[in-house]
Motif scaffolding. Structure first.
Motif, PDB file in Angstrom:
ATOM      1  N   GLN A  34       8.184  88.467 -11.405  1.00  0.00           N
ATOM      2  CA  GLN A  34       8.897  87.208 -11.639  1.00  0.00           C
ATOM      3  C   GLN A  34      10.397  87.414 -11.866  1.00  0.00           C
ATOM      4  N   THR A  35      10.754  88.605 -12.298  1.00  0.00           N
ATOM      5  CA  THR A  35      12.173  88.881 -12.587  1.00  0.00           C
ATOM      6  C   THR A  35      12.521  90.276 -12.063  1.00  0.00           C
ATOM      7  N   PRO A  36      13.791  90.486 -11.725  1.00  0.00           N
ATOM      8  CA  PRO A  36      14.194  91.824 -11.289  1.00  0.00           C
ATOM      9  C   PRO A  36      14.260  92.790 -12.476  1.00  0.00           C
ATOM     10  N   LEU A  37      14.093  94.080 -12.207  1.00  0.00           N
ATOM     11  CA  LEU A  37      14.255  95.085 -13.258  1.00  0.00           C
ATOM     12  C   LEU A  37      15.728  95.166 -13.655  1.00  0.00           C
ATOM     13  N   TYR A  39      19.743  88.429  -6.659  1.00  0.00           N
ATOM     14  CA  TYR A  39      19.019  88.063  -5.441  1.00  0.00           C
ATOM     15  C   TYR A  39      19.911  88.318  -4.219  1.00  0.00           C
ATOM     16  N   GLN A  40      20.888  89.211  -4.399  1.00  0.00           N
ATOM     17  CA  GLN A  40      21.715  89.689  -3.284  1.00  0.00           C
ATOM     18  C   GLN A  40      21.655  91.215  -3.294  1.00  0.00           C
ATOM     19  N   THR A  41      21.727  91.818  -2.120  1.00  0.00           N
ATOM     20  CA  THR A  41      21.890  93.267  -2.067  1.00  0.00           C
ATOM     21  C   THR A  41      23.325  93.606  -2.478  1.00  0.00           C
ATOM     22  N   VAL A  42      23.564  94.853  -2.877  1.00  0.00           N
ATOM     23  CA  VAL A  42      24.921  95.237  -3.300  1.00  0.00           C
ATOM     24  C   VAL A  42      25.866  95.335  -2.098  1.00  0.00           C
ATOM     25  N   TYR A  43      25.300  95.302  -0.876  1.00  0.00           N
ATOM     26  CA  TYR A  43      26.126  95.400   0.329  1.00  0.00           C
ATOM     27  C   TYR A  43      26.130  94.084   1.122  1.00  0.00           C
ATOM     28  N   ALA A  44      25.647  92.986   0.509  1.00  0.00           N
ATOM     29  CA  ALA A  44      25.607  91.684   1.194  1.00  0.00           C
ATOM     30  C   ALA A  44      27.012  91.277   1.622  1.00  0.00           C
ATOM     31  N   LYS A  45      27.148  90.824   2.874  1.00  0.00           N
ATOM     32  CA  LYS A  45      28.485  90.540   3.397  1.00  0.00           C
ATOM     33  C   LYS A  45      28.561  89.222   4.155  1.00  0.00           C
ATOM     34  N   HIS A  46      27.627  88.985   5.093  1.00  0.00           N
ATOM     35  CA  HIS A  46      27.723  87.824   5.985  1.00  0.00           C
ATOM     36  C   HIS A  46      26.806  86.701   5.495  1.00  0.00           C
ATOM     37  N   LEU A  47      27.429  85.622   5.033  1.00  0.00           N
ATOM     38  CA  LEU A  47      26.703  84.501   4.445  1.00  0.00           C
ATOM     39  C   LEU A  47      25.863  83.769   5.488  1.00  0.00           C
ATOM     40  N   GLY A  48      24.594  83.480   5.165  1.00  0.00           N
ATOM     41  CA  GLY A  48      23.795  82.725   6.116  1.00  0.00           C
ATOM     42  C   GLY A  48      22.296  82.754   5.895  1.00  0.00           C
TER      43      GLY A  48
END
Length: 343
Positions: A18-21, A165-174
């Protein structure tokens, strides 16, 4: 005919994370040798021991839109929830709306005291709504201010930190959902992996909400996948082709990366082609992989297309055995759950 029941399994509800570590790479890692069936248990940070100098690690750098908007129907002030699915042009979006029955063509929804308004223009085949939005300024900035993360329906708890809820390398929104296998990586771990001599390549696939839907057809071959937008640039294609030519492993992080790579690889020449477009590729047992040698993935929903994809890669019986082992060892499942390395 391949029956849907082949991909069902009993999952205790308490194993649905239910939650991230607190620390991303503290999650568990089950490693599965698809040739021998050998299973081992580690922590995710130990993935570095399974990556070799010369390997190419492929990451999906899509970024999740805060696509869940809470507003009011202008005429009645009744609460309305809108989920953005796909941008059709500058201000028009395909959406899911709750409660949908009360919102018909011409109705207006107000968000954030009028900071954003939307008019229902049409309905879609699957019961969604086409909404034209009106606002002053930059849409993504307004969305960042008003929107919530579109967490999967099996997560009941609110997320305290949007960035988890994002990766540390998230770049392109969509994306309407995170490429969750990538959530285990920290910047430090990625740096250590590169220092070991592993090449990192970024591709983009904007994940759709169809990811969460179980396959409904009894014969899985009758299932139609939702389509998702992907992009592979020239530089990434060049690196992937060099790895292929030199016999170096290509390791996909997440089923989204797998689907993108298998879409852009030429099945005859086995070369990667730089391009962008929409893919509705459906990978299930019997599929011949041309793009990848290994994959990192999370543990997926029963009867989902994702369980079918990993079963195609490692063999259904092997995957079901590994899943049962994960359940017995109390692994955490789904988006905020633990990881699996199949090689």
């Amino acid at each position: 005919m391949m029956n849907i029941e082949l991909f069902d399994f009993d999952l205790p509800e308490e194993l649905i994370a239910q939650t991230p570590l607190k620390n991303r790479s503290d999650s568990k890692l089950l490693t599965l040798n698809r040739r021998t069936g050998e299973i081992q248990h580690h922590r995710f940070r130990g993935i570095i021991d399974f990556l070799h100098k010369g390997d190419t690690l492929v990451l999906n750098d899509t970024k999740v839109l805060p696509a869940r908007l809470i507003g009011q129907k202008k005429e009645t002030e009744a609460k309305v929830e809108v989920l953005l699915l796909k941008q059709l042009d500058d201000n028009r979006w395909e959406t899911l709306v709750k409660p949908g029955k009360r919102l018909r063509q011409g109705h207006e929804v107000v968000f954030g005291d009028g900071l954003l308004t939307g008019v229902i223009e049409d309905t879609t085949e699957v019961g969604g709504r086409i909404i034209r939005f009106h606002y002053q300024g930059i849409f993504n900035e307004i969305l960042d201010q008003l929107g919530q993360m579109p967490l999967p329906p099996y997560i009941k708890e609110q997320l305290e930190d949007k960035d988890r809820y994002q990766t540390v390398y998230a770049k392109h929104l969509g994306s309407a959902a995170a490429p969750t296998a990538g959530l285990h990586f920290t910047k430090e771990l990625l740096q250590q992996i590169e220092e070991k001599g592993v090449q990192i390549v970024y591709i983009t696939l904007h994940v759709g909400l169809g990811t969460f839907r179980p396959v409904q057809t009894e014969n899985i071959e009758e299932h139609h996948m939702h389509s998702e937008y992907y992009q592979l640039n020239e530089e990434a294609a060049k690196k992937l082709n060099e790895a292929k030519e030199e016999g170096r492993r290509i390791i996909a992080v997440g089923t989204t990366s797998v689907r993108t790579l298998e879409t852009v690889v030429n099945k005859e020449t086995e070369r990667f082609e730089a391009k962008d477009g929409w893919t509705d590729i459906f990978i299930y047992p019997g599929y011949e992989f041309k793009a990848i040698d290994a994959m990192i993935t999370n543990f997926h929903l029963p009867k989902s297309s994702l369980v079918m994809l990993v079963s195609a890669f490692a063999g259904r019986d092997t995957i079901m055995k590994a899943y049962q082992e994960a359940i017995d060892q109390h692994y955490r499942f789904f988006s905020f759950g633990d990881a699996m390395f199949i090689y």
